[in-house]
Design a protein around this motif. Structure first.
Motif, PDB file in Angstrom:
ATOM      1  N   GLY A   1       0.806  -1.210   0.000  1.00 12.86           N
ATOM      2  CA  GLY A   1       0.000   0.000   0.000  1.00 12.86           C
ATOM      3  C   GLY A   1       0.838   1.259   0.000  1.00 12.86           C
ATOM      4  N   ALA A   2       1.933   1.253   0.771  1.00 15.17           N
ATOM      5  CA  ALA A   2       2.810   2.428   0.801  1.00 15.17           C
ATOM      6  C   ALA A   2       3.491   2.650  -0.543  1.00 15.17           C
ATOM      7  N   LEU A   3       3.833   1.557  -1.224  1.00 20.14           N
ATOM      8  CA  LEU A   3       4.477   1.690  -2.533  1.00 20.14           C
ATOM      9  C   LEU A   3       3.540   2.349  -3.538  1.00 20.14           C
ATOM     10  N   ALA A   4       2.244   2.016  -3.455  1.00 17.81           N
ATOM     11  CA  ALA A   4       1.287   2.634  -4.382  1.00 17.81           C
ATOM     12  C   ALA A   4       1.118   4.121  -4.104  1.00 17.81           C
TER      13      ALA A   4
ATOM     14  N   MET B   1       5.003   5.769  -4.790  1.00 15.38           N
ATOM     15  CA  MET B   1       5.431   5.636  -6.184  1.00 15.38           C
ATOM     16  C   MET B   1       4.205   5.361  -7.051  1.00 15.38           C
ATOM     17  N   PRO B   2       3.385   6.370  -7.299  1.00 11.85           N
ATOM     18  CA  PRO B   2       2.170   6.147  -8.107  1.00 11.85           C
ATOM     19  C   PRO B   2       2.532   5.817  -9.552  1.00 11.85           C
TER      20      PRO B   2
ATOM     21  N   PRO C   1      -8.127   6.255 -16.501  1.00 11.28           N
ATOM     22  CA  PRO C   1      -8.324   6.834 -15.160  1.00 11.28           C
ATOM     23  C   PRO C   1      -7.471   6.111 -14.125  1.00 11.28           C
ATOM     24  N   ASP C   2      -6.774   6.900 -13.330  1.00 12.35           N
ATOM     25  CA  ASP C   2      -5.866   6.360 -12.312  1.00 12.35           C
ATOM     26  C   ASP C   2      -6.512   6.526 -10.939  1.00 12.35           C
ATOM     27  N   SER C   3      -6.988   5.422 -10.371  1.00 13.68           N
ATOM     28  CA  SER C   3      -7.632   5.451  -9.060  1.00 13.68           C
ATOM     29  C   SER C   3      -6.608   5.064  -7.997  1.00 13.68           C
ATOM     30  N   LEU C   4      -6.355   5.975  -7.069  1.00 12.45           N
ATOM     31  CA  LEU C   4      -5.390   5.695  -6.003  1.00 12.45           C
ATOM     32  C   LEU C   4      -5.885   4.583  -5.091  1.00 12.45           C
TER      33      LEU C   4
ATOM     34  N   MET D   1      -4.826  -3.020  -4.833  1.00 13.00           N
ATOM     35  CA  MET D   1      -4.163  -4.052  -5.638  1.00 13.00           C
ATOM     36  C   MET D   1      -2.750  -4.318  -5.137  1.00 13.00           C
ATOM     37  N   ASN D   2      -1.989  -3.269  -4.908  1.00  8.68           N
ATOM     38  CA  ASN D   2      -0.610  -3.452  -4.419  1.00  8.68           C
ATOM     39  C   ASN D   2      -0.591  -4.072  -3.028  1.00  8.68           C
ATOM     40  N   ALA D   3      -1.540  -3.677  -2.168  1.00 11.03           N
ATOM     41  CA  ALA D   3      -1.591  -4.257  -0.823  1.00 11.03           C
ATOM     42  C   ALA D   3      -1.913  -5.736  -0.888  1.00 11.03           C
ATOM     43  N   PHE D   4      -2.837  -6.118  -1.768  1.00 13.14           N
ATOM     44  CA  PHE D   4      -3.172  -7.538  -1.905  1.00 13.14           C
ATOM     45  C   PHE D   4      -1.976  -8.337  -2.416  1.00 13.14           C
TER      46      PHE D   4
END
Length: 529
Positions: free
Chosen positions: A42-45, A48-49, A237-240, A246-249
């Motif tokens: 989650g922190a990486l998303a 680093m978007p 569209p970029d949804s945070l 997704m990154n956390a999973f």
């Protein structure tokens, strides 16, 4: 085989029961890794978007397209899109000064259906991404049409070559017909008829080849016209929230996989016994009681009473065993100093009902002093370093020490002539448990039993050894029975009878060991006969 025989079983190369219990016991470790992966993902998303991106869709018509195609044709198109030739042509169209290899890393093609391909491009801004997506789509369509035309030209040239060969043969036939007609020979009439038929066939073939060559030069009009952009480039569209989820999973899955794999490998490599059966075999003594680990944090508030109750129950059992002898008994810990100190205090309180009790504290860090506090107790706590020799005979002594690495083995005899081991499951290796058992045997300190701390609640293995009766609880309980059993008749003896083992000089092991040894006594063969 009787119940008193020691059953030897072959140990498997990989004990799945121990592996499962180790994974369950180390759940905090691999769950912590999973949680760490969740947080890092989650922190990486957030930190680093993903860069701005755009996407477009291209309809690709294939010449060999069939309803049963499984997507191999569009997969070929995706592979061709991700080539340096297409990337170089797109960069030339864009006028960008960038290497094709670097440009390849910024876009990808994805099959949507058998004839639709989606092109996604990343760039520094949304406008640049849309411009690059348009250039890539135009470049791919132009390259695809060029390949179709090249193939059509090759097919047309093949038809023209075939037509030229047929035309050459037709010229030869016409020349032969002319010669035979001029000669006027009636014998060649049948041959002329054959030549006329061949000439008509060649003329028809040439006409057909001319038509096919013209069509081939045009190419496949439907393929060329049908391949086009069906969805203009648009920003993605970029949804945070979606990116973080997704990154956390993904981080959670990777963390759990790494934690479970590392736990499984360490359980095999480190070889730390967790089963009652393994601890009993490595120490050569039976597991006589179990205690839970001291709880930390909020669970200690509502589980403390249950933990104390279990410890009191074990202390009553151990006090009953200690009362049978007046010899000093020691409580030695391995990986659970706090539990051993509390258990020794409970045992001393139970023994204090019958007389004076002295606790000999040899634990590092003065565990007994902190647990006893300032409350008045019917026992005295004495440091092992200040213990006088000889000890006071009118008091019962209970020593508390440790057999952790660094133990002074020669000082354990000062704590007691018999011992109860308090061992934490999964703390020590099999090698160290063997070392403890051997050192205690060399010091002639029998092990009454093992109190296992923190066992697995699903452990159903047997922690009782059928050998070593001189230290087993059933051996201690039957000390008054040997004489009567030796005098029993041979035909009435159904099981082995135990009596003190005598030396050649007439002294028994009871003279040099604090716990009496017992050996099987069988009827004399001569008397039975």
């Amino acid at each position: 085989m009787t119940a008193t025989e020691n059953t030897q079983t072959t140990q498997p190369l990989l004990d799945l029961q121990r592996l499962g219990m180790t994974i369950r016991r180390r759940r905090r470790f691999w769950l912590s890794l999973g949680l760490l992966g969740l947080v890092l993902g989650g922190a990486l998303a957030v930190l680093m978007p993903s860069p701005p991106s755009a996407a477009t869709r291209v309809l690709v018509i294939h010449q060999a397209d069939t309803p049963t195609d499984s997507g191999t044709l569009v997969a070929t198109d995706v592979a061709l899109l991700q080539t340096t030739r297409v990337a170089e042509q797109a960069l030339r169209r864009l006028g960008a000064n960038e290497s094709p290899e670097d440009f390849l890393k910024t876009y990808r093609g994805t099959p949507v259906t058998n004839n639709i391909m989606e092109i996604s491009v990343e760039a520094t801004s949304q406008g640049e991404a849309m411009r690059r997506a348009q250039a890539l789509a135009d470049t791919f369509i132009a390259d695809y049409r060029q390949r179709i035309r090249t193939a059509a030209d090759a097919a047309a040239q093949a038809l023209v070559d075939q037509r030229d060969r047929a035309q050459g043969e037709l010229n030869t036939v016409n020349g032969t017909i002319t010669e035979l007609t001029v000669s006027g020979d009636q014998n060649d009439a049948a041959h002329l008829q054959t030549l006329y038929a061949r000439r008509a066939e060649l003329e028809s073939q040439i006409a057909q080849l001319n038509e096919e060559a013209e069509q081939a030069r045009i190419g496949e009009p439907g393929v060329i016209a049908g391949t086009q952009i069906v969805d203009a480039p648009r920003p993605v569209p970029d949804s945070l929230v979606t990116a973080v989820a997704m990154n956390a999973f993904i981080g959670l899955a990777l963390g759990l996989a790494a934690g479970l794999g590392l736990t499984a490998v360490l359980s095999v490599v480190r070889e730390r016994p967790v089963l009652r059966r393994e601890v009993a075999e490595d120490l050569g003594a039976s597991v006589i009681a179990e205690l839970p680990l001291p709880h930390r944090g909020p669970p200690a508030l509502w589980r403390r009473s249950r933990t104390v109750k279990d410890r009191k129950r074990v202390a009553v059992t151990l006090a009953r065993l200690v009362r049978e002898d007046s010899e000093p008994v020691s409580v030695l810990e391995l990986g659970c100093a706090e539990t051993a100190a509390a258990l020794a205090l409970d045992v001393a309180e139970e023994l204090a009902i019958d007389g004076k009790v002295v606790l000999i504290d040899d634990l590092p860090g003065a565990q007994l002093g902190r647990l006893a506090g300032t409350t008045e107790r019917p026992i005295r706590i004495v440091e092992a370093s200040s213990l006088p020799l000889p000890v006071w005979p009118e008091e019962l002594h209970v020593g508390v020490g440790s057999v952790s690495p660094g133990t002074a083995w020669t000082d354990l005899a000062r704590l007691g002539t018999e011992t109860v081991l308090v061992v934490r499951a999964g703390h020590a290796t099999s090698l160290w448990l063997h070392t403890v058992a051997r050192q205690l045997a060399d010091a002639r300190i029998p092990i009454i039993g093992v109190v296992l701390v923190g066992p697995d609640p699903k452990d159903r293995s047997d922690g009782t050894l059928w050998n070593g009766l001189h230290t087993a609880l059933r051996g201690r309980a039957g000390r008054e029975l040997p004489t009567a059993r030796v005098e029993a008749k041979a035909d009435e003896q159904k099981t082995e009878v135990f009596a003190p083992v005598q030396h050649e000089n007439g002294l028994s092991h009871a003279d040099d060991l604090p716990t009496k040894r017992f050996a099987p006594v069988r009827p004399n063969d001569a008397e039975v006969s």
